[in-house]
Write a protein that holds these residues in place. Structure first.
Motif, PDB file in Angstrom:
ATOM      1  N   GLY A   1       0.777  -1.231   0.000  1.00 61.70           N
ATOM      2  CA  GLY A   1       0.000   0.000   0.000  1.00 61.70           C
ATOM      3  C   GLY A   1       0.808   1.280   0.000  1.00 61.70           C
ATOM      4  N   VAL A   2       2.117   1.198  -0.233  1.00 60.09           N
ATOM      5  CA  VAL A   2       2.969   2.387  -0.159  1.00 60.09           C
ATOM      6  C   VAL A   2       3.250   2.940  -1.556  1.00 60.09           C
ATOM      7  CG1 VAL A   2       5.195   3.335   0.562  1.00 60.09           C
ATOM      8  CG2 VAL A   2       4.045   1.622   1.974  1.00 60.09           C
ATOM      9  N   TRP A   3       2.916   4.217  -1.738  1.00 57.82           N
ATOM     10  CA  TRP A   3       3.268   4.934  -2.965  1.00 57.82           C
ATOM     11  C   TRP A   3       4.606   5.626  -2.760  1.00 57.82           C
ATOM     12  CZ3 TRP A   3       1.016   4.964  -7.707  1.00 57.82           C
ATOM     13  CH2 TRP A   3      -0.293   4.472  -7.812  1.00 57.82           C
TER      14      TRP A   3
ATOM     15  N   LEU B   1      17.228  14.978 -17.036  1.00 61.07           N
ATOM     16  CA  LEU B   1      16.942  15.533 -15.712  1.00 61.07           C
ATOM     17  C   LEU B   1      16.103  16.800 -15.837  1.00 61.07           C
ATOM     18  CD1 LEU B   1      20.451  15.060 -14.079  1.00 61.07           C
ATOM     19  CD2 LEU B   1      18.459  13.577 -13.874  1.00 61.07           C
ATOM     20  N   PRO B   2      15.199  16.987 -14.896  1.00 65.51           N
ATOM     21  CA  PRO B   2      14.871  16.093 -13.778  1.00 65.51           C
ATOM     22  C   PRO B   2      14.043  14.892 -14.243  1.00 65.51           C
ATOM     23  CG  PRO B   2      13.448  18.014 -13.742  1.00 65.51           C
ATOM     24  CD  PRO B   2      14.416  18.245 -14.851  1.00 65.51           C
ATOM     25  N   THR B   3      14.094  13.826 -13.454  1.00 65.77           N
ATOM     26  CA  THR B   3      13.288  12.632 -13.713  1.00 65.77           C
ATOM     27  C   THR B   3      12.529  12.278 -12.437  1.00 65.77           C
ATOM     28  OG1 THR B   3      14.761  11.715 -15.404  1.00 65.77           O
ATOM     29  CG2 THR B   3      13.326  10.173 -14.245  1.00 65.77           C
ATOM     30  N   ILE B   4      11.260  11.972 -12.596  1.00 62.19           N
ATOM     31  CA  ILE B   4      10.433  11.503 -11.479  1.00 62.19           C
ATOM     32  C   ILE B   4       9.956  10.090 -11.791  1.00 62.19           C
ATOM     33  CG2 ILE B   4       8.245  11.780 -10.247  1.00 62.19           C
ATOM     34  CD1 ILE B   4       9.990  13.931  -9.357  1.00 62.19           C
ATOM     35  N   PHE B   5      10.218   9.171 -10.868  1.00 66.00           N
ATOM     36  CA  PHE B   5       9.703   7.807 -10.967  1.00 66.00           C
ATOM     37  C   PHE B   5       8.617   7.628  -9.909  1.00 66.00           C
ATOM     38  CE2 PHE B   5      14.172   7.088 -12.468  1.00 66.00           C
ATOM     39  CZ  PHE B   5      13.866   6.691 -13.764  1.00 66.00           C
ATOM     40  N   ILE B   6       7.491   7.047 -10.305  1.00 67.01           N
ATOM     41  CA  ILE B   6       6.388   6.767  -9.374  1.00 67.01           C
ATOM     42  C   ILE B   6       6.260   5.253  -9.227  1.00 67.01           C
ATOM     43  CG2 ILE B   6       3.944   7.092  -8.874  1.00 67.01           C
ATOM     44  CD1 ILE B   6       5.378   9.732  -9.018  1.00 67.01           C
TER      45      ILE B   6
ATOM     46  N   LYS C   1       4.727   5.017 -13.251  1.00 66.16           N
ATOM     47  CA  LYS C   1       4.762   6.179 -14.126  1.00 66.16           C
ATOM     48  C   LYS C   1       6.133   6.824 -14.021  1.00 66.16           C
ATOM     49  CE  LYS C   1       2.965   9.556 -16.680  1.00 66.16           C
ATOM     50  NZ  LYS C   1       2.496   9.368 -18.057  1.00 66.16           N
ATOM     51  N   GLN C   2       6.573   7.463 -15.113  1.00 61.32           N
ATOM     52  CA  GLN C   2       7.826   8.210 -15.071  1.00 61.32           C
ATOM     53  C   GLN C   2       7.701   9.493 -15.891  1.00 61.32           C
ATOM     54  OE1 GLN C   2      10.848   5.615 -16.586  1.00 61.32           O
ATOM     55  NE2 GLN C   2       9.906   5.361 -18.588  1.00 61.32           N
TER      56      GLN C   2
ATOM     57  N   TRP D   1      -0.833  18.476  -8.881  1.00 60.84           N
ATOM     58  CA  TRP D   1      -1.810  17.884  -9.795  1.00 60.84           C
ATOM     59  C   TRP D   1      -1.157  16.780 -10.633  1.00 60.84           C
ATOM     60  CZ3 TRP D   1      -6.908  17.781 -10.462  1.00 60.84           C
ATOM     61  CH2 TRP D   1      -7.397  17.293 -11.683  1.00 60.84           C
ATOM     62  N   MET D   2       0.038  17.047 -11.131  1.00 57.82           N
ATOM     63  CA  MET D   2       0.751  16.067 -11.945  1.00 57.82           C
ATOM     64  C   MET D   2       0.964  14.754 -11.179  1.00 57.82           C
ATOM     65  SD  MET D   2       4.659  16.323 -13.452  1.00 57.82           S
ATOM     66  CE  MET D   2       4.276  17.720 -14.476  1.00 57.82           C
ATOM     67  N   ILE D   3       1.431  14.876  -9.943  1.00 60.95           N
ATOM     68  CA  ILE D   3       1.691  13.673  -9.150  1.00 60.95           C
ATOM     69  C   ILE D   3       0.385  12.979  -8.762  1.00 60.95           C
ATOM     70  CG2 ILE D   3       2.750  12.779  -7.040  1.00 60.95           C
ATOM     71  CD1 ILE D   3       4.721  13.806  -9.182  1.00 60.95           C
ATOM     72  N   SER D   4      -0.656  13.767  -8.506  1.00 67.41           N
ATOM     73  CA  SER D   4      -1.936  13.177  -8.097  1.00 67.41           C
ATOM     74  C   SER D   4      -2.552  12.337  -9.213  1.00 67.41           C
ATOM     75  CB  SER D   4      -2.916  14.272  -7.678  1.00 67.41           C
ATOM     76  OG  SER D   4      -3.403  14.991  -8.806  1.00 67.41           O
ATOM     77  N   GLN D   5      -2.269  12.692 -10.471  1.00 72.05           N
ATOM     78  CA  GLN D   5      -2.827  11.944 -11.593  1.00 72.05           C
ATOM     79  C   GLN D   5      -2.244  10.539 -11.711  1.00 72.05           C
ATOM     80  OE1 GLN D   5      -5.600  13.390 -13.344  1.00 72.05           O
ATOM     81  NE2 GLN D   5      -5.180  14.442 -11.414  1.00 72.05           N
ATOM     82  N   THR D   6      -1.146  10.284 -11.028  1.00 70.95           N
ATOM     83  CA  THR D   6      -0.560   8.940 -11.020  1.00 70.95           C
ATOM     84  C   THR D   6      -1.155   8.080  -9.911  1.00 70.95           C
ATOM     85  OG1 THR D   6       1.245   9.442  -9.450  1.00 70.95           O
ATOM     86  CG2 THR D   6       1.616   9.984 -11.780  1.00 70.95           C
ATOM     87  N   GLY D   7      -1.838   8.714  -8.960  1.00 71.29           N
ATOM     88  CA  GLY D   7      -2.395   7.982  -7.825  1.00 71.29           C
ATOM     89  C   GLY D   7      -1.536   8.038  -6.578  1.00 71.29           C
ATOM     90  N   ALA D   8      -0.354   8.659  -6.681  1.00 75.80           N
ATOM     91  CA  ALA D   8       0.581   8.661  -5.559  1.00 75.80           C
ATOM     92  C   ALA D   8       0.121   9.539  -4.401  1.00 75.80           C
ATOM     93  CB  ALA D   8       1.959   9.119  -6.031  1.00 75.80           C
TER      94      ALA D   8
END
Length: 240
Positions: free
Chosen positions: A113-115, A164-169, A177-178, A197-204
């Motif tokens: 259950g950890v994002w 860069l930058p890179t975000i991994f979810i 998602k990346q 908003w961007m991060i929330s769209q991944t579910g994190a």
């Protein structure tokens, strides 16, 4: 002889005509809860039962009648369970720096259950610095999600700066998602709300925003453009 308290059509007619006394209303569990809440409100300066802290519930326990004790205990245990669940969810709250050696423990074995939001960055790149600032705020706002950052050369050898930058979810250790490269973030104009908003769209994270901030900005710009066009038309009319 027919039971005068029975729920029959005949008894209802007799009650309506006043021949039988009105049937006493049965006290349901909801009624008992209402009575209990009213009693606690009186003894707790008007506070509702759900608004009481665990300490306040414990303080009022001795003042509750014996027949209400079962319901009161259920409320107390529910409140304790909610507090424990909230404590477990809010176990992060900061951005942790990791190395390649930490990756397996912090990401692959993060738990059920950890994002996870992992920012791969490099010092000296302004957009990376901006995103790290947004990450800090987001981690504080959503302490139930794990936020990590790692310098690219430490985390991924020979990782190109252009990425860069890179975000991994990740969720439960699986990549979901990346976001790779500055074009994904819109450059230095990236606001905190847009990043959330961007991060929330991944579910994190679970944001309370109902639509993208970029859309709101675009709508404002469109309104301004339309009003400007109307004003120009009015000015042209005045010339005749």
């Amino acid at each position: 002889m027919q039971d005068p308290n029975a729920d029959t059509e005949w008894n209802d007619i007799l009650r309506a005509k006043g021949i039988l006394a009105p049937k006493e209303k049965e006290v349901s569990e909801e009624d008992v809860i209402d009575i209990l809440e009213s009693t606690i409100q009186e003894k707790s300066r008007g506070k509702q039962l759900e608004d009481l802290t665990l300490d306040e519930l414990n303080e009022n326990e001795d003042e509750i009648d014996e027949e209400d004790e079962r319901i009161f205990e259920a409320y107390r245990m529910q409140r304790l369970s909610e507090m424990q669940a909230a404590s477990l969810r809010a176990k992060f709250g900061e951005v942790r720096e990791i190395t390649r050696e930490d990756y397996v423990r912090e990401v692959n074995k993060a738990g059920d259950g950890v994002w996870i939001v992992l920012h791969v960055y490099k010092q000296g790149i302004p957009l990376c610095t901006l995103i790290n600032q947004h990450m800090t705020r987001l981690a504080q706002k959503f302490p139930e999600s794990k936020f990590l950052k790692s310098i690219s050369s430490v985390c991924i050898p020979n990782y190109p700066d252009k990425n860069l930058p890179t975000i991994f979810i990740y969720f439960e250790g699986e990549l979901k998602k990346q976001f790779v490269g500055p074009h994904e973030f819109g450059g230095m104009n990236l606001t905190f709300s847009e990043f959330e908003w961007m991060i929330s769209q991944t579910g994190a994270v679970k944001t309370d925003m109902e639509e993208s901030p970029k859309r709101q900005i675009k709508d404002v710009m469109n309104i301004a453009i339309r009003e400007s066009a109307i004003n120009r038309d009015d000015s042209d009319d005045d010339d005749y």
